[in-house]
Design a protein around this motif. Structure first.
Motif, PDB file in Angstrom:
ATOM      1  N   ALA A   9       7.352   3.153  18.890  1.00  0.00           N
ATOM      2  CA  ALA A   9       7.542   3.978  17.653  1.00  0.00           C
ATOM      3  C   ALA A   9       6.152   4.326  17.099  1.00  0.00           C
ATOM      4  CB  ALA A   9       8.494   3.497  16.779  1.00  0.00           C
ATOM      5  N   CYS A  10       6.063   5.437  16.079  1.00  0.00           N
ATOM      6  CA  CYS A  10       4.997   5.641  15.459  1.00  0.00           C
ATOM      7  C   CYS A  10       5.243   6.434  14.212  1.00  0.00           C
ATOM      8  CB  CYS A  10       3.996   6.571  16.279  1.00  0.00           C
ATOM      9  SG  CYS A  10       4.782   8.365  16.474  1.00  0.00           S
ATOM     10  N   LEU A  11       4.373   6.194  13.249  1.00  0.00           N
ATOM     11  CA  LEU A  11       4.165   6.616  11.875  1.00  0.00           C
ATOM     12  C   LEU A  11       3.354   7.902  11.912  1.00  0.00           C
ATOM     13  CD1 LEU A  11       4.273   3.521   9.745  1.00  0.00           C
ATOM     14  CD2 LEU A  11       6.236   4.800  10.389  1.00  0.00           C
ATOM     15  N   LEU A  12       3.735   9.030  11.322  1.00  0.00           N
ATOM     16  CA  LEU A  12       2.714  10.038  11.259  1.00  0.00           C
ATOM     17  C   LEU A  12       2.251  10.193   9.628  1.00  0.00           C
ATOM     18  CD1 LEU A  12       4.345  12.908  13.292  1.00  0.00           C
ATOM     19  CD2 LEU A  12       2.647  11.193  13.947  1.00  0.00           C
TER      20      LEU A  12
ATOM     21  N   GLY B 278       0.795  -1.311   0.151  1.00  0.00           N
ATOM     22  CA  GLY B 278       0.171   0.083   0.254  1.00  0.00           C
ATOM     23  C   GLY B 278       0.922   1.263  -0.122  1.00  0.00           C
ATOM     24  N   VAL B 279       0.536   2.123   0.691  1.00  0.00           N
ATOM     25  CA  VAL B 279       1.128   3.454   0.695  1.00  0.00           C
ATOM     26  C   VAL B 279       2.540   3.337   1.652  1.00  0.00           C
ATOM     27  CG1 VAL B 279      -0.837   4.858   0.719  1.00  0.00           C
ATOM     28  CG2 VAL B 279       0.135   4.142   2.906  1.00  0.00           C
ATOM     29  N   PHE B 280       2.689   2.144   2.396  1.00  0.00           N
ATOM     30  CA  PHE B 280       3.846   2.008   2.999  1.00  0.00           C
ATOM     31  C   PHE B 280       5.112   1.397   1.963  1.00  0.00           C
ATOM     32  CE2 PHE B 280       0.517   1.090   6.250  1.00  0.00           C
ATOM     33  CZ  PHE B 280       0.805   1.962   6.969  1.00  0.00           C
ATOM     34  N   ARG B 281       4.746   1.286   0.961  1.00  0.00           N
ATOM     35  CA  ARG B 281       5.749   1.136  -0.257  1.00  0.00           C
ATOM     36  C   ARG B 281       6.770   2.285  -0.443  1.00  0.00           C
ATOM     37  NH1 ARG B 281       2.680  -1.822  -5.107  1.00  0.00           N
ATOM     38  NH2 ARG B 281       2.040  -3.654  -3.901  1.00  0.00           N
ATOM     39  N   ALA B 282       6.110   3.404  -0.488  1.00  0.00           N
ATOM     40  CA  ALA B 282       6.788   4.793  -0.723  1.00  0.00           C
ATOM     41  C   ALA B 282       6.478   5.724   0.768  1.00  0.00           C
ATOM     42  CB  ALA B 282       6.604   5.309  -2.004  1.00  0.00           C
ATOM     43  N   MET B 283       7.508   6.077   1.246  1.00  0.00           N
ATOM     44  CA  MET B 283       7.290   6.877   2.246  1.00  0.00           C
ATOM     45  C   MET B 283       8.024   8.479   2.137  1.00  0.00           C
ATOM     46  SD  MET B 283       7.343   4.269   5.490  1.00  0.00           S
ATOM     47  CE  MET B 283       6.483   5.098   6.570  1.00  0.00           C
ATOM     48  N   THR B 284       7.245   9.567   2.507  1.00  0.00           N
ATOM     49  CA  THR B 284       7.828  10.633   2.615  1.00  0.00           C
ATOM     50  C   THR B 284       9.492  10.763   3.022  1.00  0.00           C
ATOM     51  OG1 THR B 284       5.684  11.792   2.232  1.00  0.00           O
ATOM     52  CG2 THR B 284       7.573  13.159   2.973  1.00  0.00           C
ATOM     53  N   ALA B 285       9.447  10.247   4.315  1.00  0.00           N
ATOM     54  CA  ALA B 285      10.690  10.224   5.011  1.00  0.00           C
ATOM     55  C   ALA B 285      10.824   9.129   6.009  1.00  0.00           C
ATOM     56  CB  ALA B 285      10.835  11.758   5.853  1.00  0.00           C
ATOM     57  N   GLY B 286      11.837   8.694   6.547  1.00  0.00           N
ATOM     58  CA  GLY B 286      11.909   7.687   7.258  1.00  0.00           C
ATOM     59  C   GLY B 286      11.557   6.122   6.815  1.00  0.00           C
ATOM     60  N   ALA B 287      11.179   5.289   7.960  1.00  0.00           N
ATOM     61  CA  ALA B 287      11.202   4.022   7.268  1.00  0.00           C
ATOM     62  C   ALA B 287       9.956   3.337   8.023  1.00  0.00           C
ATOM     63  CB  ALA B 287      12.136   3.172   7.486  1.00  0.00           C
ATOM     64  N   PHE B 288       9.649   2.051   8.036  1.00  0.00           N
ATOM     65  CA  PHE B 288       8.375   1.235   8.593  1.00  0.00           C
ATOM     66  C   PHE B 288       9.035   0.997   9.825  1.00  0.00           C
ATOM     67  CE2 PHE B 288       5.437  -2.104   9.388  1.00  0.00           C
ATOM     68  CZ  PHE B 288       4.275  -1.380   9.146  1.00  0.00           C
ATOM     69  N   PHE B 289       8.206   0.560  10.990  1.00  0.00           N
ATOM     70  CA  PHE B 289       8.543  -0.227  12.081  1.00  0.00           C
ATOM     71  C   PHE B 289       9.682  -1.421  11.972  1.00  0.00           C
ATOM     72  CE2 PHE B 289       4.164   0.861  12.771  1.00  0.00           C
ATOM     73  CZ  PHE B 289       4.299   2.081  13.668  1.00  0.00           C
TER      74      PHE B 289
ATOM     75  N   LEU C 161       6.603   8.094  22.137  1.00  0.00           N
ATOM     76  CA  LEU C 161       6.927   7.159  20.950  1.00  0.00           C
ATOM     77  C   LEU C 161       8.013   8.154  20.140  1.00  0.00           C
ATOM     78  CD1 LEU C 161       3.163   6.217  20.169  1.00  0.00           C
ATOM     79  CD2 LEU C 161       5.107   4.884  21.338  1.00  0.00           C
ATOM     80  N   ARG C 162       8.846   7.290  19.532  1.00  0.00           N
ATOM     81  CA  ARG C 162       9.940   7.899  18.528  1.00  0.00           C
ATOM     82  C   ARG C 162       9.050   7.890  17.215  1.00  0.00           C
ATOM     83  NH1 ARG C 162      13.639   5.106  15.397  1.00  0.00           N
ATOM     84  NH2 ARG C 162      13.189   3.280  16.960  1.00  0.00           N
ATOM     85  N   ILE C 163       9.312   9.152  16.557  1.00  0.00           N
ATOM     86  CA  ILE C 163       8.698   9.082  15.151  1.00  0.00           C
ATOM     87  C   ILE C 163       9.709   8.451  14.106  1.00  0.00           C
ATOM     88  CG2 ILE C 163       7.966  10.650  13.375  1.00  0.00           C
ATOM     89  CD1 ILE C 163       7.365  12.632  15.431  1.00  0.00           C
ATOM     90  N   VAL C 164       9.337   7.371  13.579  1.00  0.00           N
ATOM     91  CA  VAL C 164      10.396   6.498  12.596  1.00  0.00           C
ATOM     92  C   VAL C 164      10.112   6.621  11.247  1.00  0.00           C
ATOM     93  CG1 VAL C 164      11.054   4.792  14.307  1.00  0.00           C
ATOM     94  CG2 VAL C 164       8.593   4.661  12.636  1.00  0.00           C
ATOM     95  N   GLY C 165       8.793   7.588  10.913  1.00  0.00           N
ATOM     96  CA  GLY C 165       8.377   7.464   9.421  1.00  0.00           C
ATOM     97  C   GLY C 165       7.194   8.315   9.161  1.00  0.00           C
ATOM     98  N   ILE C 166       7.208   9.124   8.160  1.00  0.00           N
ATOM     99  CA  ILE C 166       6.016   9.607   7.427  1.00  0.00           C
ATOM    100  C   ILE C 166       5.340   9.340   6.290  1.00  0.00           C
ATOM    101  CG2 ILE C 166       5.381  12.319   6.794  1.00  0.00           C
ATOM    102  CD1 ILE C 166       7.598  13.426   8.332  1.00  0.00           C
ATOM    103  N   VAL C 167       4.301   8.940   6.285  1.00  0.00           N
ATOM    104  CA  VAL C 167       3.565   8.091   5.315  1.00  0.00           C
ATOM    105  C   VAL C 167       3.229   9.459   4.233  1.00  0.00           C
ATOM    106  CG1 VAL C 167       1.489   7.110   4.531  1.00  0.00           C
ATOM    107  CG2 VAL C 167       2.473   6.738   6.903  1.00  0.00           C
ATOM    108  N   GLU C 168       3.384   8.665   2.889  1.00  0.00           N
ATOM    109  CA  GLU C 168       3.238   9.808   1.903  1.00  0.00           C
ATOM    110  C   GLU C 168       1.835  10.279   1.497  1.00  0.00           C
ATOM    111  OE1 GLU C 168       4.800  10.275  -2.807  1.00  0.00           O
ATOM    112  OE2 GLU C 168       4.870   8.333  -1.627  1.00  0.00           O
TER     113      GLU C 168
END
Length: 390
Positions: A92-95, A74-85, A155-162
């Motif tokens: 951790a969390c994604l925004l 899904g959208v976790f294939r390409a992220m604006t910044a960072g990475a998945f868990f 929670l540490r922010i590890v990624g931003i969803v595109e």
């Protein structure tokens, strides 16, 4: 609940939810669903109300549990910044990009690696007696009051969803804050289930879910798995149900386009055959000369087959080039319209290398077949009659 198709050619999911009557969706039911043939993964759809705090900024919202199986889909294939868990045990969390922009409009991607705090209200596991109040006639007495407290979880922010919004992340829903499924289940248990148990006077409750998502291995297995879920007594819905009308329309469109293509293919084959036959008539003396100096029937046949193949390859290449140009023009015009309607432009046509090679190869094969009869006819010409041909 909904069911969704991943991409990029990817996984299909089906979502099962309880009907008003039993059976319930509990952990035992999840294991039964997971044991069905062609089921890839099963996970509950968990969203919990939280307060999100970053620095001096604080905002309410819903945190969504994301399974580890969502990685790379899904959208976790390409992220604006960072990475998945890295794992389900991460604190951790994604925004979403929209949430990141609200926190830091100037540099939303700089939030990766920083820490935010989510807060929720959970019961302490105890109750206190209600204070003595003058009772009004006709009103029942006030019962015990449930004791609650605020829980803060850094929670540490590890990624931003595109994607900035929408209702579909390839079968995983959407929320501005995404946490691991383990963390979401723990918060859900404390916020909802423990409170319900205390208010009902039940300490040992059965953990149930409003809905779960069932991912299947391949798209063609969706209908079979959905049917099995329904036979188990659950309600089930997949994207295939919503697309039945569209699928029928596309089938009809495919049939119409296939008929048009078949007509074009037949006309082009007859054109090649006619061109090669006319070439034989125009070059009859030439064929006679070649046979007179020692050319065999096989040599003559190969000459005409090579000519037919060349016509096919050049025609196929020209068709691919024309199709690409027309596709670019349509794509440009369509994107202008989409932008004026407030949408985001995109690439509406794809021309992969395998499709180019297949089109040219198919054109070569059809030309070769169409040139077989003229080549055989040229090879059978009598050299004496050919030399006498005026």
């Amino acid at each position: 609940s909904i069911a969704t198709t991943s991409a990029g050619g990817a996984d299909t999911t089906a979502t099962a939810e309880t009907r008003p009557a039993p059976p319930v969706l509990d952990d035992e039911a999840l294991e039964k669903l997971r044991a069905l043939p062609h089921v890839k993964d099963v996970f509950p759809n968990i969203r919990v109300p939280v307060q999100v705090k970053f620095g001096e900024e604080e905002d309410g919202g819903m945190a969504m549990g994301v399974p580890m199986s969502a990685k790379g889909e899904g959208v976790f294939r390409a992220m604006t910044a960072g990475a998945f868990f890295d794992s389900d045990r991460d604190d951790a969390c994604l925004l979403s990009l929209d949430m990141a922009k609200r926190i830091n409009p100037d540099a939303p991607t700089s939030l990766v690696g920083q820490t935010l705090t989510i807060s929720y209200t959970a019961s302490t596991g105890t109750t206190t007696a209600a204070p003595a109040l003058p009772m009004m006639p006709g009103l029942p007495p006030i019962g015990p009051i449930l004791q609650v407290h605020r829980v803060d979880v850094p929670l540490r922010i590890v990624g931003i969803v595109e994607r900035e919004g929408g209702a579909n992340l390839g079968g995983f829903g959407f929320s501005n804050v995404m946490i691991t499924m383990r963390q979401a289940a723990e918060i859900d248990r404390q916020v909802v289930r423990s409170a319900q148990a205390l208010l009902a006077g039940q300490r040992d409750e059965t953990r149930t879910y409003a809905s779960v998502t069932v991912k299947v291995e391949r798209a063609q297995h969706t209908d079979d798995v959905e049917a099995k879920i329904k036979t188990m007594g659950y309600g089930a819905f997949s994207i295939n149900d919503a697309l039945q009308g569209a699928k029928r329309a596309f089938i009809i469109l495919d049939i119409v386009l296939s008929l048009i293509g078949s007509i074009a293919l037949a006309v082009s084959s007859l054109g090649i055959m006619n061109t090669m036959v006319m070439s034989i008539l125009e070059r009859t003396r030439e064929i006679g000369v070649m046979k007179a100096i020692g050319a065999s029937d096989g040599d003559i046949r190969r000459i005409f087959l090579v000519e037919a193949s060349t016509i096919g390859v050049l025609g196929g290449a020209a068709g691919v080039a024309l199709g690409w140009v027309v596709g670019r023009v349509i794509n440009f015009a369509a994107n202008i319209y989409i932008q004026r309607q407030g949408g985001e432009p995109g690439n509406l046509f794809s021309l992969p290398l395998w499709l180019i090679a297949s089109a040219i190869g198919f054109s070569w094969l059809i030309s070769l077949l169409a040139g077989s009869y003229p080549a055989r006819r040229a090879a059978k010409l009598n050299p004496i009659q050919a030399l006498r041909h005026d």
